[in-house]
Design an enzyme around this catalytic site. Structure first.
Site, PDB file in Angstrom:
ATOM      1  N   ARG A 106       1.116  -1.374   0.481  1.00  0.00           N
ATOM      2  CA  ARG A 106       0.015  -0.013   0.448  1.00  0.00           C
ATOM      3  C   ARG A 106       1.063   0.808   0.370  1.00  0.00           C
ATOM      4  NH1 ARG A 106      -5.401   0.926   1.828  1.00  0.00           N
ATOM      5  NH2 ARG A 106      -5.848   3.634   2.953  1.00  0.00           N
ATOM      6  N   HIS A 133      -7.578   1.323  -6.945  1.00  0.00           N
ATOM      7  CA  HIS A 133      -7.673   0.993  -5.871  1.00  0.00           C
ATOM      8  C   HIS A 133      -8.089  -0.630  -5.713  1.00  0.00           C
ATOM      9  CE1 HIS A 133      -7.695  -0.037  -1.516  1.00  0.00           C
ATOM     10  NE2 HIS A 133      -8.668   0.867  -1.187  1.00  0.00           N
ATOM     11  N   GLN A 136     -10.617  -2.679  -3.829  1.00  0.00           N
ATOM     12  CA  GLN A 136     -12.283  -1.995  -2.579  1.00  0.00           C
ATOM     13  C   GLN A 136     -13.112  -2.839  -3.835  1.00  0.00           C
ATOM     14  OE1 GLN A 136     -12.223  -0.196   0.298  1.00  0.00           O
ATOM     15  NE2 GLN A 136     -14.689  -0.747  -0.903  1.00  0.00           N
ATOM     16  N   CYS A 263     -16.375   4.231  -0.546  1.00  0.00           N
ATOM     17  CA  CYS A 263     -14.964   2.925   0.258  1.00  0.00           C
ATOM     18  C   CYS A 263     -14.451   3.377   1.808  1.00  0.00           C
ATOM     19  CB  CYS A 263     -14.113   2.842  -0.439  1.00  0.00           C
ATOM     20  SG  CYS A 263     -13.127   4.411  -0.388  1.00  0.00           S
ATOM     21  N   ARG A 291     -14.650  -6.568   2.456  1.00  0.00           N
ATOM     22  CA  ARG A 291     -12.569  -6.016   1.848  1.00  0.00           C
ATOM     23  C   ARG A 291     -12.362  -7.253   2.091  1.00  0.00           C
ATOM     24  NH1 ARG A 291     -10.312  -1.764   1.293  1.00  0.00           N
ATOM     25  NH2 ARG A 291      -8.745  -2.941   1.300  1.00  0.00           N
TER      26      ARG A 291
END
Length: 306
Positions: A106, A133, A136, A263, A291
């Site tokens: 990340r 992303h 997600q 998100c 997730r």
């Protein structure tokens, strides 16, 4: 993508059938766990997670997911690893590949993700960059389908900043076959390269500056924070994005059964009103939970279990 190593970098780089396999597997595992059934297909495997940006959902969901699959987890943060003291990403990739079975990164910098992937000999997962992303989006698609059935052919409206989430929604529209309508201020449109890719792939992606046009007859409305970590000129962004707040009135312009996604983290009173995000049409908590489940499917795919 190497035939020998499966990296999960962007939805645009993975075939639709593989993405579908991941989501179907994730839903099956979620249902099995609800029945009290536990499978540990990753026993003996280790996931290394590298964080150069703070995280709640990504960190907890990956760690819990890997442990539920029977594996182990090591967390590396910039301040507690040699990356923070000048070691190259390439050298880190080479070393970690000798220790672990899969790496999640990340980071702010897309180039770091690509460098890590180039030099790693184990799968690399994009846990977020400033560009995309994808993890997600897997949870988002899974959540939509839990509530409204197959996403193919549906209409999704993205309202706000044309940021990394907007890019991943664009990739998802092409790979999963739904229509995406993006409403952004002219200064904050998604990258032209991304929109060009969607057009070349014959995706149904439409861009406008008018939120009302985007949300008309939508099955789902999605937004994100107006100011992300590292964004400059917060005041200027608030002025530009004020007309793009998702309110009860905006939700009323969508289909009667339309759902709301975000998100997280969210700033009530900025990109969305409390009445929407905490209201009956919001599915953000299911989205956050998924997730965990969606990333199990990603891990199993990367490691060749599915």
């Amino acid at each position: 993508m190497s035939a020998a190593v499966r990296h999960f970098l962007d939805l645009s780089e993975i075939p639709s059938k593989d993405l579908r396999t991941m989501i179907d597997t994730s839903r099956a595992m979620k249902a099995a766990r609800a029945r009290g059934e536990a499978d540990r297909p990753l026993a003996g495997k280790t996931l290394a997670m590298i964080f150069e940006k703070p995280s709640t959902r990504t960190r907890v969901s990956f760690e819990v997911g890997m442990r539920q699959l029977g594996g182990e987890v090591i967390v590396l943060e910039r301040e507690s690893s040699q990356l923070g003291r000048g070691e190259t990403v390439a050298d880190t990739a080479r070393v970690l590949s000798r220790y672990v079975d899969v790496i999640m990164l990340r980071t702010t910098n897309e180039e770091k993700l690509r460098e890590l992937t180039e030099h790693a000999t184990v799968p690399v997962i994009n846990g977020l960059t400033d560009r995309t992303h994808p993890c997600q989006l897997m949870a988002d698609v899974m959540t939509f389908e839990e509530h409204r059935g197959p996403i193919a052919g549906k209409r999704i409206a993205w309202i706000g900043d044309g940021n990394n989430m907007a890019t991943s929604w664009t990739h998802a529209a092409v790979r999963f076959g739904f229509e995406l309508r993006i409403a952004c201020p002219p200064q904050l449109m998604p990258p032209g390269q991304v929109l060009g890719w969607a057009k070349a792939e014959k995706g149904q992606v439409h861009v406008t500056t008018d939120p009302k046009e985007a949300v008309k007859d939508a099955d789902c409305i999605v937004t994100d924070v107006w100011v992300s970590m590292g964004d400059a000129d917060a005041m200027g962004r608030h002025v530009m994005l004020a007309p793009y707040q998702v309110t009860e009135t905006v939700m009323g312009m969508a289909k009667p059964g339309a759902i709301f996604m975000h998100c997280l983290p969210a700033h009530r009173g900025e990109e969305v009103t409390a009445g929407v995000i905490d209201g009956p049409r919001s599915v953000v908590w299911d989205e956050a939970e998924n997730r965990l489940h969606a990333q199990k499917g990603i891990l199993l795919w990367c490691l060749g279990v599915i």
